[in-house]
Structure formats: C-alpha cells, structure tokens
Design a protein around this motif. Sequence first.
Motif, PDB file in Angstrom:
ATOM      1  N   ASN A   1       0.872  -1.176   0.000  1.00  0.00           N
ATOM      2  CA  ASN A   1       0.000   0.000   0.000  1.00  0.00           C
ATOM      3  C   ASN A   1       0.908   1.224   0.000  1.00  0.00           C
ATOM      4  N   HIS A   2       1.231   1.694  -1.194  1.00  0.00           N
ATOM      5  CA  HIS A   2       2.168   2.813  -1.319  1.00  0.00           C
ATOM      6  C   HIS A   2       1.388   4.090  -1.611  1.00  0.00           C
ATOM      7  N   VAL A   3       0.919   4.727  -0.531  1.00  0.00           N
ATOM      8  CA  VAL A   3       0.119   5.949  -0.667  1.00  0.00           C
ATOM      9  C   VAL A   3       1.078   7.133  -0.577  1.00  0.00           C
TER      10      VAL A   3
ATOM     11  N   ALA B   1       2.330   5.017 -13.815  1.00  0.00           N
ATOM     12  CA  ALA B   1       1.289   4.447 -12.947  1.00  0.00           C
ATOM     13  C   ALA B   1       1.522   2.946 -12.829  1.00  0.00           C
TER      14      ALA B   1
ATOM     15  N   GLU C   1      -0.733   0.530 -12.911  1.00  0.00           N
ATOM     16  CA  GLU C   1      -1.578  -0.065 -13.961  1.00  0.00           C
ATOM     17  C   GLU C   1      -2.154  -1.451 -13.667  1.00  0.00           C
ATOM     18  N   PHE C   2      -1.475  -2.288 -12.882  1.00  0.00           N
ATOM     19  CA  PHE C   2      -2.037  -3.603 -12.567  1.00  0.00           C
ATOM     20  C   PHE C   2      -3.138  -3.458 -11.514  1.00  0.00           C
ATOM     21  N   VAL C   3      -3.795  -4.587 -11.214  1.00  0.00           N
ATOM     22  CA  VAL C   3      -4.811  -4.586 -10.158  1.00  0.00           C
ATOM     23  C   VAL C   3      -4.103  -4.500  -8.801  1.00  0.00           C
ATOM     24  N   HIS C   4      -4.532  -3.574  -7.976  1.00  0.00           N
ATOM     25  CA  HIS C   4      -3.899  -3.406  -6.660  1.00  0.00           C
ATOM     26  C   HIS C   4      -4.377  -4.484  -5.683  1.00  0.00           C
TER      27      HIS C   4
ATOM     28  N   TYR D   1      -4.144  -4.194  -2.305  1.00  0.00           N
ATOM     29  CA  TYR D   1      -4.623  -3.577  -1.058  1.00  0.00           C
ATOM     30  C   TYR D   1      -4.535  -4.562   0.112  1.00  0.00           C
ATOM     31  N   PRO D   2      -3.356  -5.110   0.390  1.00  0.00           N
ATOM     32  CA  PRO D   2      -3.247  -6.034   1.518  1.00  0.00           C
ATOM     33  C   PRO D   2      -3.538  -5.308   2.824  1.00  0.00           C
ATOM     34  N   ARG D   3      -4.043  -6.050   3.819  1.00  0.00           N
ATOM     35  CA  ARG D   3      -4.302  -5.432   5.125  1.00  0.00           C
ATOM     36  C   ARG D   3      -3.128  -5.728   6.042  1.00  0.00           C
TER      37      ARG D   3
ATOM     38  N   ASN E   1       3.022  -1.770   5.358  1.00  0.00           N
ATOM     39  CA  ASN E   1       2.377  -1.497   4.068  1.00  0.00           C
ATOM     40  C   ASN E   1       3.389  -1.098   3.001  1.00  0.00           C
TER      41      ASN E   1
END
Lengths: 241, 179
Positions: free
Chosen positions: A94-96, A119, A121-124, A126-128, A143
């Motif tokens: 999760n690189h915000v 970007a 471009e792939f599907v993220h 979003y690991p928790r 993250n």
Amino acid sequence: MNPSFKIDGVTVPFEAGQSIMEAALAAKIYIPHLCHNPEFHPHGSCRLCCVTADGRSVAACTTPALDGMEVANETHEITTQRRLLLKLLFVEGNHVCPACEKSGACQLQAVAYHCGMLAPEFVHFYPRRAVDASHPETIIDFNRCILCELCVRASREYDKKGVFSIGGRGIQAHLMINSASGKLGDSHFSAADKAARVCPVGAILPKHRGYEVPIGKRLYDQESISQVGDVAAHQERDHGE
Amino acid sequence: MVNKVRIATASLAGCFGCHMSLLDIDERLIELVAQIEFDRTPLTDIKQIGSCDVGLIEGGVCNAENVEVLKAFRRHCNILVAVGACAINGGVPAMRNQYSLAECLEEAYLSGSGIDNPQIPSDPELPLLLNQVHPVHDVVWIDYFLPGCPPSADTLFTFLGELLSGQPIQFAYRQIRYD
C-alpha cells in the motif's frame, strides 16, 4: 593493463572480485537497484539491477565483472522490464505516496521516476497490514515494505542483533520481528541501530518528527537518483553529523 | 474556423485538487482556450456528457455513481486520462480498504466522536458505496496516466499541449511526481 568491461559502450575498469554493480558505482554509472547497498553483502533479490552480460540476463550486484564483458544496462527492453517489476512492487503493498513521510526521499519512488513509470496499472492487492507503533522511537509500516532485507542484513551483520527476518513464502513473504510478541517494542531494536537507517522506503521511520524537509527540497525533488545516489547513504551521512 | 478539441472532466472519489491544478495553469489558459472547448465538467456545470475528444478523470471509484460516470466517460471520450494519485491507485480514499465498509460506516456515523443522533444514511438518492475504493483502470480502459497529488499545472499544461499538437507525450524529470 588493468582489466575492463563495457556498460552500454562505456569502458569501465575494475579490480578482480568486483561485481558489475561495484565497478559501475566506482565509475559513477547508475544501474537501478533497490536491495543493493555497498555496505552489505549483495542479496540479488529485487532484480531491478538485472542487466545483460554478454547477452545473458544477470543481477549486476551478484555477478562478478569479467575482462572484455559487454554489459547492456539502460536499453529500451531492460528499462521496460524494470518498469514492470516496479509496478508489481507498487501494487503488492500500500504505497500511498501523498500520505507517506518518506515521499520525495524514497528510493522506490526515485527508481520508478528514473525508469519512467507513470502508474502501476495492474490490479492493486490492497493487503491489510497493521502498523507496528509499539517502539517508543521508531515506527514500522509494513504497508510500504518491499522485502529488500536491508534491515535484516544490517541488524544481523552490523548491529549483531538479528532483530529482523523474512517469514513466509511467495506472496505470503513478510517482514518479521524477533521478539516474543512479534512487536518491535519488545525486541532489542534501538533507534541508534544501523538497521534504523538503511530502509530504502518508508517502512522504518523515526517517530516524533515528520515532514521536516519542505516539498521541493527533498532528496529526489530536483535531480534523479542517478545523480543523487541512494537514500541510505544520505541517511548515514545525516546520522554521522 | 478550426474545430476545437472537446474536453470533459469529472471528479470521482477525489478532492478537486486536480481540477484546481488545471486552473493553476493561469494565464496560459488563454492559449489553451483558443484550442479547446469544454463538455461536461464541474467548470461548465453541464450534467450529461456528449461526444468528446478527451476525458480527464480525477479521483478513484468509491461508489455506484462513480462507476456510472466513468463508464459514460469511456463511451463518449476518444482518449481517457487518469489524472492524479487517486485515479491511478485509489490514493488517500483507498486507505479505507484497510477496513470493511461496515467498520467505516460505523466509525463515521455510529461510534465516532461528536455524533448526534447516530444513524447510517440510507436515503435512496445516495449512491451506494463499493466495498473497496478502486483505481479507474480497474473499471475502464485508460489511455494515459498523469501522476501527482495533484499533477502540477506545468505537468497538465505539458500533457495537453503535446496531446493537442500531436507530439509524443514526454515530461521533464520534475514534472512527474507521485505525491
């Protein structure tokens, strides 16, 4: 005559035993990398530094330089492959960037800028992943961890503490902390450790300070990492002052 | 008279910062306006999108209305551009993906601090929230990505200038930022 090889047509001298990466660094030729830090044993895991040496794809950090070798580094094909690797790294965590304190001085970002990534471009995924704020001076944000193992190597080889290791396999691989609770606060880690200064991303950060350098003056704001160098070297220099 | 390039813009799960950055182009806007005209955008208040050359999408996809708007943009725009961090990877709104939707709603409307008359809004006019916030490329094909939070006015001006003149899209080092 001293032995030499070529990187993208430029002659690079080397000493016996030097890797392609070490010789390139000495000759001030930039080969993109994330898990390499000249202070530690090469790891060869991030694959960003893969070049072709006499037509064969190899990690520059773990491959010895050979006399007369022809190395291709910044070609269209290799840069495209590097962008793919970087995109995969971005979507795995999760690189915000807008909300990250390391932004602007982050090596993952800087290498991605250098390689022209616009970007992920792939599907993220979003690991928790929960943040570990148990240590009084240092925070760990899993993250952002890219599993470069620099903190693992620094803690084991330099600090002689073995605070960190990587557990799990494949996509389950994750950074682990050596303490009964698994929390940093219960480990032997200290903010003065070498391991606190080697993280190329914002996974290991000092507490009680934040966003100290204004936008525009951060490490990679004005010039590419190919000119400025690794963030860990700058963190080491700041620590020495 | 030369036909003007028709541009539509929308802010989905964004903060309008990217639109502000577009306005930050300042006096160079006069140059641009000679070449473009706006279709649906918060700047014209036109509600329905017509046939367009370029669509600029700010923000990620967080609810059913965002999906509808985004798909309408894809149908009507020859070139669709993801503008800014939220459109590209969900950005700050996607930080809610660390929690379930129920947890988010409960924190915001039931158990958070300073809440009077706690209840989760359920008016049928409110678009339903998605379980997760998504980047726009999860929903439709995107032709160009312009990173930044927001992309600088310079970055937007460079992009639009190159696009309008048919040049390859290229940026200076300082024009590409993820934050």
